[in-house]
Design a protein around this motif. Structure first.
Motif, short mmCIF file in Angstrom:
data_model
loop_
_atom_site.label_atom_id
_atom_site.label_comp_id
_atom_site.label_asym_id
_atom_site.label_seq_id
_atom_site.Cartn_x
_atom_site.Cartn_y
_atom_site.Cartn_z
N VAL A 133 5.37 11.67 -15.10
CA VAL A 133 5.40 10.88 -16.33
C VAL A 133 4.00 10.34 -16.61
CG1 VAL A 133 6.50 8.89 -17.46
CG2 VAL A 133 7.74 10.14 -15.70
N ASN A 134 3.64 10.25 -17.87
CA ASN A 134 2.39 9.58 -18.21
C ASN A 134 2.51 8.13 -17.76
OD1 ASN A 134 0.94 7.68 -20.24
ND2 ASN A 134 -0.15 9.63 -20.37
N ILE A 135 1.53 7.65 -17.02
CA ILE A 135 1.63 6.31 -16.44
C ILE A 135 1.78 5.22 -17.51
CG2 ILE A 135 -0.86 5.96 -16.23
CD1 ILE A 135 -0.19 4.53 -13.50
N HIS A 136 1.10 5.38 -18.64
CA HIS A 136 1.18 4.37 -19.70
C HIS A 136 2.57 4.37 -20.34
CE1 HIS A 136 -3.06 3.75 -19.07
NE2 HIS A 136 -3.24 5.05 -19.23
N ASP A 137 3.18 5.55 -20.46
CA ASP A 137 4.56 5.63 -20.98
C ASP A 137 5.54 4.98 -20.00
OD1 ASP A 137 3.54 7.03 -23.15
OD2 ASP A 137 4.21 9.00 -22.41
N ALA A 138 5.32 5.17 -18.71
CA ALA A 138 6.21 4.57 -17.69
C ALA A 138 6.10 3.05 -17.72
CB ALA A 138 5.86 5.11 -16.31
N ILE A 139 4.89 2.54 -17.86
CA ILE A 139 4.70 1.08 -17.95
C ILE A 139 5.43 0.54 -19.18
CG2 ILE A 139 3.01 -0.76 -18.35
CD1 ILE A 139 1.04 1.01 -16.64
N ILE A 156 12.04 -3.78 -10.37
CA ILE A 156 11.27 -3.40 -11.56
C ILE A 156 10.02 -4.27 -11.73
CG2 ILE A 156 12.62 -4.81 -13.16
CD1 ILE A 156 12.23 -2.49 -15.23
N ILE A 157 10.07 -5.51 -11.31
CA ILE A 157 8.89 -6.38 -11.43
C ILE A 157 7.77 -5.85 -10.54
CG2 ILE A 157 7.99 -8.70 -11.00
CD1 ILE A 157 10.85 -9.69 -11.85
N ARG A 158 8.13 -5.53 -9.28
CA ARG A 158 7.14 -4.95 -8.35
C ARG A 158 6.58 -3.65 -8.90
NH1 ARG A 158 10.26 -3.40 -3.77
NH2 ARG A 158 10.66 -1.49 -4.92
N GLU A 159 7.47 -2.78 -9.32
CA GLU A 159 7.05 -1.44 -9.75
C GLU A 159 6.17 -1.50 -11.00
OE1 GLU A 159 7.45 1.17 -7.87
OE2 GLU A 159 8.68 0.08 -6.43
N THR A 160 6.50 -2.36 -11.94
CA THR A 160 5.69 -2.47 -13.15
C THR A 160 4.31 -3.05 -12.82
OG1 THR A 160 7.72 -2.75 -14.43
CG2 THR A 160 5.66 -3.37 -15.52
N TYR A 161 4.27 -4.03 -11.94
CA TYR A 161 2.99 -4.59 -11.49
C TYR A 161 2.13 -3.50 -10.84
CZ TYR A 161 -0.47 -7.18 -8.83
OH TYR A 161 -1.66 -7.62 -8.29
N LEU A 162 2.73 -2.75 -9.93
CA LEU A 162 1.97 -1.70 -9.24
C LEU A 162 1.46 -0.65 -10.22
CD1 LEU A 162 4.15 -1.28 -6.03
CD2 LEU A 162 1.85 -2.26 -6.16
N LEU A 163 2.31 -0.22 -11.15
CA LEU A 163 1.88 0.77 -12.15
C LEU A 163 0.69 0.25 -12.97
CD1 LEU A 163 5.33 2.16 -13.32
CD2 LEU A 163 3.57 3.39 -12.02
N LYS A 164 0.73 -1.02 -13.34
CA LYS A 164 -0.38 -1.58 -14.11
C LYS A 164 -1.67 -1.62 -13.28
CE LYS A 164 2.28 -4.48 -17.27
NZ LYS A 164 2.61 -5.87 -17.66
N GLN A 165 -1.57 -1.94 -12.00
CA GLN A 165 -2.74 -1.97 -11.13
C GLN A 165 -3.31 -0.55 -10.95
OE1 GLN A 165 -4.21 -4.92 -10.15
NE2 GLN A 165 -2.65 -5.60 -11.57
N ILE A 166 -2.44 0.42 -10.82
CA ILE A 166 -2.88 1.81 -10.68
C ILE A 166 -3.56 2.26 -11.97
CG2 ILE A 166 -2.09 4.20 -10.39
CD1 ILE A 166 0.31 2.87 -8.74
N ALA A 167 -2.97 1.94 -13.12
CA ALA A 167 -3.54 2.35 -14.42
C ALA A 167 -4.94 1.76 -14.62
CB ALA A 167 -2.61 1.92 -15.55
N LYS A 168 -5.18 0.57 -14.11
CA LYS A 168 -6.52 -0.04 -14.24
C LYS A 168 -7.58 0.79 -13.52
CE LYS A 168 -5.18 -4.89 -14.59
NZ LYS A 168 -5.19 -6.21 -13.91
N GLN A 169 -7.19 1.54 -12.50
CA GLN A 169 -8.16 2.33 -11.73
C GLN A 169 -8.37 3.73 -12.30
OE1 GLN A 169 -7.87 2.33 -7.52
NE2 GLN A 169 -7.63 0.12 -7.38
N LEU A 170 -7.58 4.11 -13.29
CA LEU A 170 -7.74 5.45 -13.88
C LEU A 170 -8.99 5.52 -14.76
CD1 LEU A 170 -4.09 6.39 -14.84
CD2 LEU A 170 -5.40 7.14 -12.87
#
Length: 170
Positions: A133-139, A156-170
């Motif tokens: 999935v596109n990470i931004h679409d998943a967030i 979902i709170i943990r997972e959304t936080y982690l996805l946002k942290q990962i997206a910052k590094q892209l």
């Protein structure tokens, strides 16, 4: 491993003596802006693949096993650490009041083509399926679920936080 975040559910205390710790691993597999995630129909959310570390396993061994089981991933290589997300949540079984979950997150590479997953019974019942999935679409999806769904789980709170942290590094 660096601590990304530590959270305490509002209904529990981190100092509760009747708690146990569960070690888990989470895989971050990226192909450009696409990320390998688990979609869970029951909770209408996306999460990183991974799960509990079995006794006698290293965190990396558990990561590879969980990734293979949940997604059918092949040719997995652990590339490096991302960080640790720690949480204290309510627990209602086995004479414990609190579960202390330590989620160790690692970057991985693997074949984009996935094999046959071997989901546990409860994972099948919850409608879990692996998806690129596109990470931004998943967030955005998880944020809509947080805002609008009464079906959401505690993860979902943990997972959304982690996805946002990962997206910052892209």
């Amino acid at each position: 491993m660096r601590l990304l975040k530590s959270t305490v559910h509002p209904s529990v205390s981190a100092s509760e003596p009747r708690q146990f710790t569960r070690l888990t691993s989470r895989a971050i597999a990226l192909k450009g802006t696409d990320i390998l995630l688990m979609y869970t129909a029951r909770y209408e959310d996306f999460s990183l693949p991974g799960g509990g570390i079995d006794e006698g396993e290293s965190i990396e061994q558990g990561l590879i096993r969980e990734l293979q089981e949940e997604t059918g991933a092949q040719n997995i290589k652990v590339l490096g650490e991302f960080g640790l997300y720690e949480e204290y949540r309510p627990w209602y079984k086995d004479d414990f009041a609190v579960i202390h979950i330590k989620s160790y997150c690692y970057f991985c590479c693997l074949d984009k083509q996935l094999g046959q997953a071997q989901l546990e019974h409860y994972e099948q019942q919850n409608g879990m399926v692996a998806k690129w999935v596109n990470i931004h679409d998943a967030i955005a999806h998880n944020e809509r679920t947080l805002a609008n769904s009464d079906k959401q789980g505690l993860s979902i709170i943990r997972e959304t936080y982690l996805l946002k942290q990962i997206a910052k590094q892209l």
